[in-house]
Scaffold this active site. Structure first.
Site, PDB file in Angstrom:
ATOM      1  N   LYS A 190      -1.581 -46.555 -57.208  1.00 40.49           N
ATOM      2  CA  LYS A 190      -1.021 -47.263 -56.062  1.00 40.49           C
ATOM      3  C   LYS A 190      -0.531 -46.251 -55.033  1.00 40.49           C
ATOM      4  CE  LYS A 190       3.083 -48.767 -55.050  1.00 40.49           C
ATOM      5  NZ  LYS A 190       3.163 -48.577 -53.581  1.00 40.49           N
ATOM      6  N   CYS A 230       9.302 -32.874 -51.019  1.00 41.31           N
ATOM      7  CA  CYS A 230      10.307 -32.947 -52.076  1.00 41.31           C
ATOM      8  C   CYS A 230      10.874 -31.576 -52.395  1.00 41.31           C
ATOM      9  CB  CYS A 230       9.704 -33.573 -53.320  1.00 41.31           C
ATOM     10  SG  CYS A 230       8.130 -32.850 -53.775  1.00 41.31           S
ATOM     11  N   GLU A 248      19.120 -35.523 -50.872  1.00 43.19           N
ATOM     12  CA  GLU A 248      17.833 -35.250 -50.266  1.00 43.19           C
ATOM     13  C   GLU A 248      17.705 -36.088 -48.990  1.00 43.19           C
ATOM     14  OE1 GLU A 248      14.359 -36.479 -52.527  1.00 43.19           O
ATOM     15  OE2 GLU A 248      13.343 -34.662 -51.862  1.00 43.19           O
TER      16      GLU A 248
END
Lengths: 308, 486
Positions: free
Chosen positions: B188, B296, B393
């Site tokens: 996905k 990331c 983050e």
């Protein structure tokens, strides 16, 4: 009493009362009782009373994690050669106590003394096997990566940190060593919940550890109810990994719940052997593979440019 | 400083044809969703609608997993490794052949600069297929059996959920090793960046990949949850937020499903006073402004040695004023659009909190387009470790600057985070690099460089940045079982 009379006339003239051992916890290199003040009865395979062992608590587990975290930096930073020698020394010291180990394993597991002696030999040999791995792991599991660019690129395994383990419930010594040695050989520190009903060989092992070269805090052993203490370790935010092997045959314990609790800080989890929701204790006799060493390792990859 | 003036140099959109609407790629064909709900995917640099895509529901997930299972038990697991590998080589070649088409489509759907999609995302995606293709018939040589004596075997059906920051690249990180090891997949793509995954489905058709080996289902988080929790999935591979990663870990707890999780980070980029400062400044810029900071492993915390901090920050601000922010399709653009309105809101929220908590904000002066989602490259100084912009983050073009005096202090600050994905070190002293690399609790350490990736190089985090590795021999391990006897 006449000086010629040899002793009390109660019929036990040549019978000496044995000095029994108090079985305690092993935390930070010391032997505390449970902070809870609780004990529980340990019986042999026939139901005969053996000892009152410390009934470890949540606080004991937390103290053990603090000790393990404190010991981590130095143990992980020790040379692999040094760690190998320290583990080998555990085998040496166990060899000197084998009669005591054999007696305890025999009474705990209902084995003959000869059968128990064989298990003790296997446990000693397992320390030796893992001791030899300390300075092989990095070469076998790491290496240089041929990246498409002017870079030096290398991957090497590192210990993940503080590892909690549920020791096998049935195999009280060989199983314990088979779970414990692969955790500490690479530089992790360990908090182990011993077999709930067969903890005495583990405590005797802690006496070996205390007189060996394993630094205090590297290995911590807690006796008690697995189902009571394990959830606190599974949920503990300063534990990096948890080995659920001892969930098999543990009283009133669902390993799925422990794995669920361990996700809050994304612990590395070694699930118990078996299929589906079941859990079985493996046969500890065969030579291990690297599964247990790998489960508590991290791979670190370092890049640096090359240039003239 | 005056910017050089450049004439517009837009890459042509004509190279790619976007359909008005897309179905789901299940069992080798594009099919309509069972429940028929759809959503629009937009160009984040203009907010123009690009195509209508399908929201896969429960029955669609079921169909995709069934197709993957049938392919696994059918042709795929019976195929010799050499032949399996040849399909992957074919895919790698087709990606190279259609690279420009993929690059333009990626930039349209994602908002990243064309120079990055063209020179980084797409070539590296092809490289991942090429690298893993070669493993397909050499698995028994990969050293994965660990003494069990058993050859590595595939796990079965793999459910994969990937993020929006590197859509095709993350697809390749997931699909290439899974297929090389003999698994089949249901993937996905992220809700906001489905188009290159759907174009990849066409590549699978062109390669004559057996039906059902790769299935692509589009949708939002709920579709991903249905996939991950489907009992027919043997392994889950996820790249995304730590929050969702934890939810996935919880959802598979107590099952025998395996997982690799590649999650968030808050990397420290550590600059010592003896570093080559201009190179370090380039590394800082690359570390946090590459791909709009939607990375990331971005170097989102700059730790700079106190005695050179003023100089480094001055040069950094100077350099940031030369960055060209704007049309992602322009070949001279350095910083493109923020991927979505939601992400822009998140960046704005955290930067406002940064100011409210007392950090000093500076943004590069630049003219942002009127339409689309934009955020100027931003630097925070006077940041404390407890500030949320130093802990959380942001996943945007925002750098938090902290200082240190000694290497020990740098290590303590760098490791003071629940994350552990990456770190950077800038110094000319070799022994310090190696010592620092040992001390940093992070899966990837870049010394005198940053944000380098390669299919042969394992990537992944410590602590709450997830577990498992992608790339190299280590990444392969996540997709095989060796029947361990322990």
């Amino acid at each position: 009493m006449s000086p010629t009379e040899p002793g009390p006339k109660n019929g036990a003239a040549d019978q000496r009362i044995e000095v029994r051992k108090t079985y305690k916890l092993y935390i930070g290199g010391a032997f505390p009782r449970s902070e809870s003040g609780r004990t529980y009865e340990i019986r042999d395979s026939h139901g005969k009373f053996l000892a009152n062992a410390a009934l470890g608590s949540r606080k004991d587990a937390r103290d053990a994690v603090v000790a393990a975290r404190g010991a981590f930096g130095k143990w992980a930073g020790a040379t692999a050669y040094n760690r190998g020698q320290v583990l080998y020394r555990v085998a040496e010291l166990m060899e000197g106590r084998r009669a005591q180990f054999a007696a305890e394993v025999a009474s705990a597991q209902g084995l003959t003394l000869a059968g128990a002696d064989k298990v003790v030999s296997q446990a000693i040999d397992r320390w030796v096997w893992y001791a030899g791995w300390s300075d092989k792991i990095a070469q076998v599991l790491g290496g240089v990566n041929p990246v498409a660019g002017p870079y030096f690129n290398i991957s090497s395994p590192e210990p993940t940190g503080v590892v909690a383990a549920l020791a096998p419930q049935r195999c009280s010594l060989l199983g314990l060593v088979s779970v414990l040695a692969p955790i500490v050989v690479s530089g992790n520190t360990a908090v182990v919940l011993t077999s709930e009903h067969r903890p005495l060989p583990a405590i005797t092992l802690s006496e070996v550890l205390a007189t060996s070269d394993v630094p205090g805090g590297v290995i911590n052993l807690i006796t008690g109810r697995t189902a009571e203490v394990a959830p606190w370790l599974a949920a503990h935010q300063d534990v990096n990994a948890i080995d659920l092997t001892g969930a098999a045959d543990a009283d009133a314990l669902v390993w799925a719940e422990l794995e669920g609790a361990s996700t809050e800080n994304l612990k590395r989890v070694l699930r118990p052997a078996g299929d589906g929701v079941g859990a079985v204790e493996p046969d500890w006799s065969p030579t291990p593979d690297l599964t247990r060493i790998k489960f508590c390792l991290e791979t670190k990859t370092v890049w640096h440019p090359k240039g003239g | 400083m005056a910017k050089f003036e450049y004439a517009p140099a837009p890459e042509s959109r004509a190279v790619v044809t976007i359909a008005a609407s897309y179905g789901l790629f299940i069992g080798g064909d594009f099919i309509e969703a069972t429940d028929g709900s759809t959503y629009e995917t937009i160009n984040p640099s203009s907010e123009e609608a690009l195509a209508e895509v399908t929201e896969a529901g429960k029955a669609d997930v079921e169909a995709a997993v069934r197709a993957a299972r049938a392919a696994f038990e059918g042709p795929w697991s019976r195929l010799p490794g050499t032949e399996r590998g040849k399909y992957l080589f074919r895919i790698a070649r087709i990606l190279q052949e259609r690279a420009r088409e993929f690059a333009v489509l990626e930039t349209l759907d994602n908002g990243k600069p064309i120079k990055e999609s063209r020179d980084f995302d797409i070539p590296l995606a092809a490289a991942h297929f090429f690298y893993h293709a070669g493993w397909a018939d050499k698995l028994e040589h990969a050293g994965l059996s660990g003494g069990s004596g058993q050859p590595p075997r595939p796990l079965g059906v793999v459910g994969q959920v990937i993020p929006w920051n590197f859509p095709l690249l993350m697809l390749s990180w997931k699909i290439a090793p899974a297929l090389a090891a003999g698994n089949t997949v249901v993937l996905k793509p992220a809700q906001t960046t489905p188009l290159t995954a759907l174009l990849f489905a066409e590549v699978c058709q062109q390669a004559d990949l057996p039906a059902g080996v790769v299935n692509i289902i589009t949708g939002a988080g709920e579709t991903g949850r249905l996939l991950v929790e489907h009992p027919g999935v043997d392994k889950v591979a996820f790249t995304g937020s730590t929050q969702v990663g934890k939810a996935i870990a919880r959802s598979i707890a107590g099952t025998r499903k395996r997982a690799t999780l590649e999650l968030g980070g808050k990397a420290a980029n550590i600059v010592f006073d003896d570093a080559a400062i201009d190179e370090a400044v380039e590394g800082i810029v690359n570390g946090i402004f590459f791909n709009q900071g939607h990375v990331c492993c971005a170097g989102s915390r700059l730790l700079v040695q106190e005695n050179v901090a003023d100089d480094v920050i001055m040069r950094l601000k100077h350099r940031l004023q030369t960055l060209r922010v704007g049309d992602p399709l322009d070949k001279n653009t350095d910083v493109g659009a923020i991927n979505s309105a939601a992400q822009l809101a998140r960046i704005r929220e955290l930067t406002e909190i940064g100011e409210a908590q007392g950090a000093t904000r500076w943004s590069a002066p630049c003219n942002l387009p009127d339409r689309g989602f934009w955020f100027a490259p931003t630097v925070f100084t006077d940041v404390c470790q407890s500030h949320r912009i130093a802990q959380e983050e942001i996943c945007g073009p925002v750098l938090s600057v902290l200082t240190f005096r000694t290497p020990q202090e740098a290590v303590a600050k760098a490791n003071n985070t629940p994350y552990g994905l990456s770190a950077g070190i800038w110094t000319e002293k070799g022994s310090r690099i190696l010592w620092m690399a040992d001390q940093l609790r992070a899966g990837v350490v870049w010394a005198n460089t940053f944000n380098r990736f390669d299919p042969a190089s394992p990537f992944g985090g410590y602590k709450e940045s997830g577990y498992g590795r992608e790339g190299g021999r280590h990444g392969l391990e996540a997709y095989v079982t060796t029947g361990a006897n322990r």
